[in-house]
Design a protein around this motif. Structure first.
Motif, short mmCIF file in Angstrom:
data_model
loop_
_atom_site.label_atom_id
_atom_site.label_comp_id
_atom_site.label_asym_id
_atom_site.label_seq_id
_atom_site.Cartn_x
_atom_site.Cartn_y
_atom_site.Cartn_z
N SER A 15 31.06 26.06 31.05
CA SER A 15 31.29 25.56 31.76
C SER A 15 31.97 24.16 31.94
O SER A 15 33.40 23.76 31.78
CB SER A 15 31.07 26.16 32.99
N LYS A 16 30.65 23.57 31.35
CA LYS A 16 30.79 21.86 31.27
C LYS A 16 31.77 21.10 30.07
O LYS A 16 32.85 20.21 29.71
CB LYS A 16 29.27 21.21 31.38
N LYS A 17 31.28 22.12 28.92
CA LYS A 17 32.67 21.95 27.66
C LYS A 17 33.43 22.23 27.88
O LYS A 17 35.15 21.63 27.46
CB LYS A 17 31.78 22.60 26.51
N ILE A 18 34.72 23.26 28.59
CA ILE A 18 35.17 23.78 28.65
C ILE A 18 35.65 22.72 29.43
O ILE A 18 36.90 21.87 29.45
CB ILE A 18 35.23 25.08 29.36
N TYR A 19 35.28 22.09 30.52
CA TYR A 19 35.94 21.01 31.85
C TYR A 19 36.39 19.91 31.21
O TYR A 19 37.15 18.73 31.41
CB TYR A 19 34.54 20.77 33.20
N ARG A 20 35.32 19.59 29.54
CA ARG A 20 35.80 17.90 29.03
C ARG A 20 36.09 18.15 28.10
O ARG A 20 37.68 17.22 27.84
CB ARG A 20 34.39 17.22 28.18
N SER A 21 36.70 19.69 27.88
CA SER A 21 38.11 19.63 26.69
C SER A 21 39.36 19.52 27.16
O SER A 21 40.17 18.88 26.94
CB SER A 21 37.41 21.07 25.80
N LEU A 22 39.12 19.82 28.72
CA LEU A 22 40.64 20.46 29.80
C LEU A 22 41.07 18.53 30.17
O LEU A 22 41.57 18.36 30.24
CB LEU A 22 40.24 20.93 30.92
N ARG A 23 39.47 17.97 30.57
CA ARG A 23 39.84 16.49 30.82
C ARG A 23 40.68 15.85 29.71
O ARG A 23 41.02 15.09 30.07
CB ARG A 23 39.03 15.97 31.09
N HIS A 24 39.92 16.50 29.06
CA HIS A 24 40.53 14.60 27.02
C HIS A 24 41.59 15.41 27.45
O HIS A 24 42.72 14.89 26.97
CB HIS A 24 39.74 15.99 26.10
N GLU A 25 42.28 16.80 27.03
CA GLU A 25 43.74 16.87 27.06
C GLU A 25 44.70 16.37 28.02
O GLU A 25 45.60 15.99 27.46
CB GLU A 25 43.82 18.20 26.72
#
Length: 304
Positions: A15-25
Motif C-alpha cells: 500500500s505504501k509503495k502504491i501510494y508513493r507511486s501514485l503521489r509521484h505520478e
C-alpha cells in the motif's frame, strides 16, 4: 511472526509503495500541466457549472458533476502538455527551462509511455462519460498540432487551438446536459476568440520558435505588426462579446457587470501588448488572456 501478521505487513508495504507511486505520478503530471490549468481544467469546470445551473439538481449531484469534470479535464490537458513538451525539448531549453523533460525529472521514454497511457485513459473516460466524440476531436487536435507538425505554422497552430476550445467547451456542457442552442452560441463565440487571438501566446516564445524553425504569427508578420493586430483584436473583443453574448441575455445588472469586467481585462491586455515587449511581460499578458477565458465562462454562469 504469524502468517496473518506477515500478510498484513506485506499488504501495508504494498500500500505504501502504491501510494508513493501514485503521489509521484500526480506530482509529475502537475509539473507537465501546471502552466495550463487556467486554460484547461478551470474553464471546463466553469462551463460545467453554467450547464448545471440551467438544470440544477442537488448538492450531491453537483459534487459528482465537478468530480467528473476534474477527471475529464485533467486527462484532457495531460496528453497535450506531454506531447507538446516531447517535441519541444530544444525550444523549452530556451523558453521554459523549468519543464520536467528539460530538468530531467522524467526520461523521454518515460514521457512517451505516459503519453500513450493518458491518451488511452482519456478516450476511455470520454466514452464512459458520454462525450467520446469531443474526446476524439481533441485527440485529433493533439496529434496534428504536436505530433503532426501542425504547430509549425501559425494558420494550423491557431486553428487547432480554436477547434480544441470548441471540443473542450462542448464536452463540458455535454458532461452535464445536452447542448442547447444558447450553449452552442457561447461555445462558437469563445472558440472563435481563441482562433483569432491565440497568437498572443507566441509573443513570449519568439526566440525559441525561431530557433527551431516554427513560423508563428509574430515571426511570419513581424513582431510590431503582430502587436498592432492583437491589440486591435483585444480592443474590439468587448464589443464582440457584448453583441454576440450579452445582448441576447437582456439588459440586466449581471450583464452590465460582466461587460465591464471583461472589457477591463481585454483593454488591459491590449495596453500591455503594445507597452511591454519582454518575454516575461508577454507571458503575463497571455496568462491574463486565460483569466479572461475563465471570466467569460463565469459570466456564462451569471447570465445564461
Amino acid at each position: 511472526m504469524s502468517v496473518k501478521a506477515t500478510v498484513l505487513s506485506s499488504l501495508l508495504a504494498l500500500s505504501k509503495k502504491i501510494y508513493r507511486s501514485l503521489r509521484h505520478e500526480v506530482c509529475l503530471s502537475w509539473q507537465f500541466i501546471s502552466g495550463d490549468i487556467s486554460a484547461s481544467i478551470v474553464p471546463g469546470l466553469l462551463f460545467m457549472m453554467a450547464a448545471w445551473k440551467t438544470h440544477p439538481t442537488n448538492a450531491v449531484d453537483f459534487l459528482m458533476v465537478l468530480g467528473r469534470g476534474i477527471v475529464y479535464f485533467w486527462l484532457y490537458i495531460v496528453p497535450f502538455c506531454i506531447s507538446n513538451q516531447i517535441v519541444g525539448i530544444e525550444e523549452d531549453r530556451i523558453n521554459k527551462p523549468h519543464r520536467p523533460l528539460v530538468k530531467g525529472s522524467v526520461s523521454l521514454l518515460g514521457a512517451k509511455v505516459r503519453l500513450v497511457v493518458s491518451m488511452v485513459l482519456f478516450g476511455l473516460v470520454g466514452w464512459w462519460f458520454g462525450v467520446l466524440e469531443w474526446a476524439l476531436l481533441w485527440q485529433g487536435c493533439i496529434f496534428l498540432h504536436n505530433l503532426g507538425s501542425g504547430s509549425k505554422h501559425w494558420i494550423t497552430k491557431n486553428l487547432f487551438m480554436g477547434v480544441g476550445a470548441l471540443a473542450q467547451l462542448a464536452a463540458a456542457w455535454q458532461l452535464v446536459t445536452p447542448i442547447t442552442s444558447i450553449a452552442w452560441q457561447w461555445i462558437l463565440v469563445v472558440a472563435g476568440v481563441w482562433l483569432f487571438l491565440a497568437a498572443i501566446q507566441d509573443l513570449r516564445d519568439i526566440d525559441g520558435d525561431r530557433a527551431i524553425g516554427r513560423n508563428t504569427f509574430p515571426i511570419a508578420f513581424g513582431e510590431t505588426t503582430s502587436r498592432v493586430v492583437l491589440t486591435s483584436g483585444f480592443g474590439l473583443l468587448p464589443f464582440v462579446i457584448h453583441f454576440a453574448l450579452m445582448v441576447p441575455a437582456g439588459l440586466t445588472w449581471n450583464v452590465i457587470l460582466c461587460d465591464i469586467v471583461l472589457a477591463v481585462i481585454s483593454f488591459t491586455i491590449a495596453a500591455r501588448i503594445v507597452s511591454f515587449r519582454l518575454p516575461k511581460a508577454d507571458h503575463y499578458s497571455y496568462m491574463l488572456f486565460t483569466y479572461w477565458f475563465c471570466s467569460v465562462l463565469v459570466c456564462a454562469i451569471a447570465v445564461i
